[in-house]
Write a protein that holds these residues in place. Structure first.
Motif, PDB file in Angstrom:
ATOM      1  N   GLU A  44      73.961 -15.633   8.469  1.00  0.00           N
ATOM      2  CA  GLU A  44      74.640 -15.713   7.046  1.00  0.00           C
ATOM      3  C   GLU A  44      76.034 -15.344   6.795  1.00  0.00           C
ATOM      4  O   GLU A  44      76.452 -16.673   5.581  1.00  0.00           O
ATOM      5  CB  GLU A  44      74.271 -15.089   6.399  1.00  0.00           C
ATOM      6  CG  GLU A  44      72.635 -15.132   5.454  1.00  0.00           C
ATOM      7  CD  GLU A  44      71.618 -14.529   4.444  1.00  0.00           C
ATOM      8  OE1 GLU A  44      71.881 -13.868   4.014  1.00  0.00           O
ATOM      9  OE2 GLU A  44      71.079 -15.436   3.843  1.00  0.00           O
ATOM     10  N   ARG A  45      76.637 -14.526   7.068  1.00  0.00           N
ATOM     11  CA  ARG A  45      77.824 -13.546   6.849  1.00  0.00           C
ATOM     12  C   ARG A  45      78.570 -14.717   7.668  1.00  0.00           C
ATOM     13  O   ARG A  45      79.516 -14.658   7.630  1.00  0.00           O
ATOM     14  CB  ARG A  45      78.017 -13.348   7.073  1.00  0.00           C
ATOM     15  CG  ARG A  45      79.371 -11.945   7.396  1.00  0.00           C
ATOM     16  CD  ARG A  45      79.507 -10.380   8.143  1.00  0.00           C
ATOM     17  NE  ARG A  45      78.750 -10.348   9.278  1.00  0.00           N
ATOM     18  CZ  ARG A  45      78.653  -8.925   9.882  1.00  0.00           C
ATOM     19  NH1 ARG A  45      78.520  -7.792   8.979  1.00  0.00           N
ATOM     20  NH2 ARG A  45      77.886  -8.301  11.197  1.00  0.00           N
ATOM     21  N   HIS A  46      78.249 -15.891   8.633  1.00  0.00           N
ATOM     22  CA  HIS A  46      79.476 -16.937   8.907  1.00  0.00           C
ATOM     23  C   HIS A  46      78.689 -18.138   8.432  1.00  0.00           C
ATOM     24  O   HIS A  46      79.140 -19.405   9.395  1.00  0.00           O
ATOM     25  CB  HIS A  46      78.739 -16.611  10.918  1.00  0.00           C
ATOM     26  CG  HIS A  46      79.901 -16.097  11.604  1.00  0.00           C
ATOM     27  ND1 HIS A  46      81.184 -15.529  11.599  1.00  0.00           N
ATOM     28  CD2 HIS A  46      79.323 -14.288  12.079  1.00  0.00           C
ATOM     29  CE1 HIS A  46      80.917 -14.842  12.289  1.00  0.00           C
ATOM     30  NE2 HIS A  46      80.857 -13.838  12.123  1.00  0.00           N
ATOM     31  N   ARG A  91      69.434  -7.554   1.973  1.00  0.00           N
ATOM     32  CA  ARG A  91      70.941  -7.848   2.310  1.00  0.00           C
ATOM     33  C   ARG A  91      72.174  -6.448   1.674  1.00  0.00           C
ATOM     34  O   ARG A  91      72.859  -6.085   2.404  1.00  0.00           O
ATOM     35  CB  ARG A  91      71.313  -8.961   1.675  1.00  0.00           C
ATOM     36  CG  ARG A  91      71.019 -10.287   2.127  1.00  0.00           C
ATOM     37  CD  ARG A  91      71.382 -11.512   1.266  1.00  0.00           C
ATOM     38  NE  ARG A  91      71.426 -12.254   2.096  1.00  0.00           N
ATOM     39  CZ  ARG A  91      70.007 -13.413   1.196  1.00  0.00           C
ATOM     40  NH1 ARG A  91      68.848 -12.727   0.843  1.00  0.00           N
ATOM     41  NH2 ARG A  91      69.573 -14.311   1.875  1.00  0.00           N
TER      42      ARG A  91
END
Length: 167
Positions: free
Chosen positions: A97-99, A126
């Motif tokens: 998700e961070r990417h 998260r």
């Protein structure tokens, strides 16, 4: 510091194991359970190599990723430490998700007992994961190794003899 899936897994099992692993002390290459897990990973689903991808990102390595469905498959030999396996898979989802990968999911697979479990990332997860990262950083940078936890799971650990050599 790059946090790997093993860091997350060990953080949820034993801080001593985490500290030893991070500081380059490993007995995994000589432990039967580790060898069994590695063999299981290679032989449980041999047809998947053509369909799924191995990806490396931010220091983690995901062995089985379906980029079309955005699903990570994580194979484990046992569900005994399931909470740590779930945390590890949640971390992988968090990194994706961070990417920029929207809505990835995970499947924990236990071929020996023929069970699977779907893992998703919640808002609570998260919020918790940065705390795990900070906790890991604190454990691995401590000047001394954390104490032995002396739990039944220790008997199956690759560090067992190291931890209990004086007894």
């Amino acid at each position: 510091m790059h946090i790997t899936g093993k860091h997350i897994n060990y953080y949820h099992i034993c801080h001593r194991k985490l500290w030893l692993f991070h500081n380059g002390i490993s007995f995994q290459h000589t432990h039967a359970n580790v060898a069994d897990g590695s063999l299981l990973h290679l032989t449980a689903y041999p047809q998947r190599a053509a369909r799924y991808r191995e990806i490396q990102i931010d220091g983690i390595k995901i062995d089985l990723y379906d980029p079309h469905e955005r699903v990570i498959h994580e194979i484990k030999r046992s569900d005994k430490l399931e909470h740590a396996s779930i945390a590890q898979l949640q971390y992988y989802l968090f990194v994706l998700e961070r990417h920029g990968v929207a809505g990835p999911t995970g499947i924990l697979e236990y071929p020996k007992i023929r069970q699977t479990q779907t893992v998703v990332l919640t808002d609570a997860d998260r919020a918790a994961i940065p705390q795990w990262e900070a906790g890991i950083e604190q454990v691995v940078t401590a000047p001394e190794c954390p104490p032995v936890i002396n739990k039944p799971l220790c008997r199956q650990c690759s560090y067992y003899e190291f931890c209990y050599v004086g007894e």
